[in-house]
Design a protein around this motif. Sequence first.
Motif, short mmCIF file in Angstrom:
data_model
loop_
_atom_site.label_atom_id
_atom_site.label_comp_id
_atom_site.label_asym_id
_atom_site.label_seq_id
_atom_site.Cartn_x
_atom_site.Cartn_y
_atom_site.Cartn_z
N ASP A 218 0.81 -1.21 0.00
CA ASP A 218 0.00 0.00 0.00
C ASP A 218 0.85 1.27 0.00
O ASP A 218 0.32 2.38 0.11
CB ASP A 218 -0.93 0.02 1.21
CG ASP A 218 -0.16 -0.06 2.53
OD1 ASP A 218 1.04 -0.40 2.51
OD2 ASP A 218 -0.77 0.22 3.59
N THR A 219 2.17 1.11 -0.14
CA THR A 219 3.08 2.25 -0.11
C THR A 219 3.90 2.29 -1.40
O THR A 219 4.50 1.28 -1.78
CB THR A 219 4.04 2.15 1.10
OG1 THR A 219 3.27 2.09 2.30
CG2 THR A 219 4.97 3.36 1.15
N ALA A 220 3.95 3.46 -2.04
CA ALA A 220 4.75 3.60 -3.26
C ALA A 220 6.21 3.32 -2.93
O ALA A 220 6.77 3.95 -2.01
CB ALA A 220 4.60 5.00 -3.84
N PRO A 221 6.86 2.41 -3.65
CA PRO A 221 8.22 2.01 -3.27
C PRO A 221 9.31 3.03 -3.61
O PRO A 221 10.37 3.03 -2.98
CB PRO A 221 8.44 0.72 -4.06
CG PRO A 221 7.53 0.84 -5.24
CD PRO A 221 6.34 1.58 -4.75
N PHE A 222 9.08 3.91 -4.59
CA PHE A 222 10.11 4.88 -4.98
C PHE A 222 9.65 6.25 -4.54
O PHE A 222 8.57 6.72 -4.89
CB PHE A 222 10.33 4.85 -6.49
CG PHE A 222 11.49 5.68 -6.95
CD1 PHE A 222 12.79 5.36 -6.56
CD2 PHE A 222 11.30 6.78 -7.77
CE1 PHE A 222 13.86 6.12 -6.98
CE2 PHE A 222 12.37 7.55 -8.20
CZ PHE A 222 13.65 7.22 -7.80
N VAL A 223 10.49 6.94 -3.76
CA VAL A 223 10.07 8.14 -3.06
C VAL A 223 10.28 9.45 -3.83
O VAL A 223 9.34 10.25 -3.94
CB VAL A 223 10.77 8.23 -1.69
CG1 VAL A 223 10.38 9.50 -0.96
CG2 VAL A 223 10.44 7.00 -0.85
N PRO A 224 11.48 9.78 -4.34
CA PRO A 224 11.71 11.10 -4.95
C PRO A 224 10.68 11.41 -6.04
O PRO A 224 10.38 10.58 -6.89
CB PRO A 224 13.11 10.98 -5.54
CG PRO A 224 13.77 9.93 -4.72
CD PRO A 224 12.70 8.94 -4.41
N ALA A 225 10.16 12.64 -6.01
CA ALA A 225 9.11 13.01 -6.94
C ALA A 225 9.64 13.62 -8.22
O ALA A 225 8.91 13.73 -9.20
CB ALA A 225 8.16 14.00 -6.27
N SER A 226 10.89 14.02 -8.24
CA SER A 226 11.46 14.64 -9.44
C SER A 226 12.96 14.42 -9.46
O SER A 226 13.56 14.01 -8.46
CB SER A 226 11.15 16.14 -9.47
OG SER A 226 11.80 16.80 -8.39
N LEU A 227 13.57 14.72 -10.60
CA LEU A 227 15.03 14.58 -10.72
C LEU A 227 15.72 15.52 -9.75
O LEU A 227 16.68 15.11 -9.05
CB LEU A 227 15.46 14.89 -12.15
CG LEU A 227 16.96 14.82 -12.44
CD1 LEU A 227 17.49 13.41 -12.20
CD2 LEU A 227 17.26 15.27 -13.87
N ALA A 228 15.25 16.75 -9.66
CA ALA A 228 15.87 17.72 -8.75
C ALA A 228 15.76 17.27 -7.30
O ALA A 228 16.67 17.48 -6.50
CB ALA A 228 15.22 19.09 -8.94
N ALA A 229 14.64 16.62 -6.96
CA ALA A 229 14.44 16.16 -5.58
C ALA A 229 15.35 15.00 -5.22
O ALA A 229 15.44 14.63 -4.04
CB ALA A 229 12.99 15.78 -5.38
N SER A 230 16.02 14.42 -6.21
CA SER A 230 16.91 13.29 -5.95
C SER A 230 18.29 13.72 -5.46
O SER A 230 19.05 12.90 -4.95
CB SER A 230 17.09 12.47 -7.23
OG SER A 230 15.85 11.99 -7.69
N ALA A 231 18.61 15.00 -5.62
CA ALA A 231 19.93 15.49 -5.25
C ALA A 231 20.20 15.26 -3.77
O ALA A 231 19.40 15.65 -2.92
CB ALA A 231 20.06 16.97 -5.60
N GLY A 232 21.31 14.62 -3.47
CA GLY A 232 21.73 14.43 -2.09
C GLY A 232 20.95 13.40 -1.31
O GLY A 232 21.20 13.21 -0.11
N VAL A 233 20.02 12.71 -1.93
CA VAL A 233 19.20 11.72 -1.22
C VAL A 233 19.96 10.40 -1.13
O VAL A 233 20.36 9.84 -2.16
CB VAL A 233 17.86 11.51 -1.94
CG1 VAL A 233 17.05 10.41 -1.24
CG2 VAL A 233 17.06 12.80 -1.99
N PRO A 234 20.17 9.86 0.08
CA PRO A 234 20.81 8.55 0.19
C PRO A 234 19.97 7.47 -0.51
O PRO A 234 18.74 7.55 -0.52
CB PRO A 234 20.87 8.30 1.70
CG PRO A 234 20.74 9.66 2.31
CD PRO A 234 19.86 10.44 1.40
N THR A 235 20.64 6.49 -1.05
CA THR A 235 19.94 5.45 -1.79
C THR A 235 18.88 4.75 -0.93
O THR A 235 17.76 4.50 -1.38
CB THR A 235 20.93 4.41 -2.32
OG1 THR A 235 21.90 5.06 -3.15
CG2 THR A 235 20.22 3.34 -3.14
N ALA A 236 19.22 4.47 0.32
CA ALA A 236 18.27 3.77 1.20
C ALA A 236 17.02 4.61 1.44
O ALA A 236 15.92 4.06 1.60
CB ALA A 236 18.94 3.44 2.53
N SER A 237 17.18 5.94 1.44
CA SER A 237 16.04 6.82 1.69
C SER A 237 15.17 7.00 0.46
O SER A 237 14.04 7.48 0.56
CB SER A 237 16.53 8.19 2.18
OG SER A 237 17.27 8.07 3.37
#
Length: 305
Positions: A141-160
Amino acid sequence: MTGWNRVATVPMQRTLFESIAISQRKLVETQQQMATGKKAPDFASLGIETMRNLSARTLLARQEAHAAVGARIGTTLSIMDTQMASIEDMMVSFRDKLLTTSASKRSEGLQELAEETFQRFRSALNSDEGGTYLFAGSRTDTAPFVPASLAASAGVPTASAFANDGVELKARVADGLDVSFGATASSFGSEMFEAFRALADAGAIGDVPTAAQQAAINEAVGKINDGLKTLRASHAENGRRQAQVEELADRASERSLILQRLVARNEDADMAEVASTLVQRQSSLQASYTLFSRLSNLSLVNYIR
């Protein structure tokens, strides 16, 4: 006395009346067989075949359930297969564009392509079947991939970047056999996410990449290549499980057909035979009615005449 016995119709009427009642009961039974297509109205009436048919029906219900589960899982795995193939195609195309950019030192349209490919990648990882996320493990019931955009992926740890767990789904598709199935977003998407993150960390890419952006492009190419290897392995495993589930579902369907024939042989009436019996019993009952009517009209007066 002999003459009197010949006209003593009451005992004969009683006997004939009992015979009519039996004929009526048999006719009703035959009419029920004609209406339902079954030999008997309940299991108890099947006699010695009762226990065999109860067992056959239990086995039939189990095999039909296995076949239904196999069909449902097969559909899920088929959708997963389509999404994995889509990710592979888009990432190969995107890698080729990165390689061209790296060789030519020109990056017109690369930023737009990166953002578009990211959204397609995100959509594939978060694909669902009837509201149930395919690549989320047990957290359906939870979307498995979190970042909503390419820009939002900057600096995000892979686990997060991934919200799925590592639990594989299981289902019983045969007696005593539970099959694990499915893949998780992080299991085959982590390295590709890291490729997008490298590009996002480098900032918006113009027509001519900077030295840092050129390095990020080269890093992204390496990450995509690694990710494609992982994806293809997961894709192949998904295909193997799909073939296994389909084979087990087919076997369950074949067993169901055998059991259905067994149940039908013991329960279903031969309609041609039933129709013939129905005509015979209707004729017999009609003849009994006629004879009873004639006996009812006899009297000692008729005999004296």
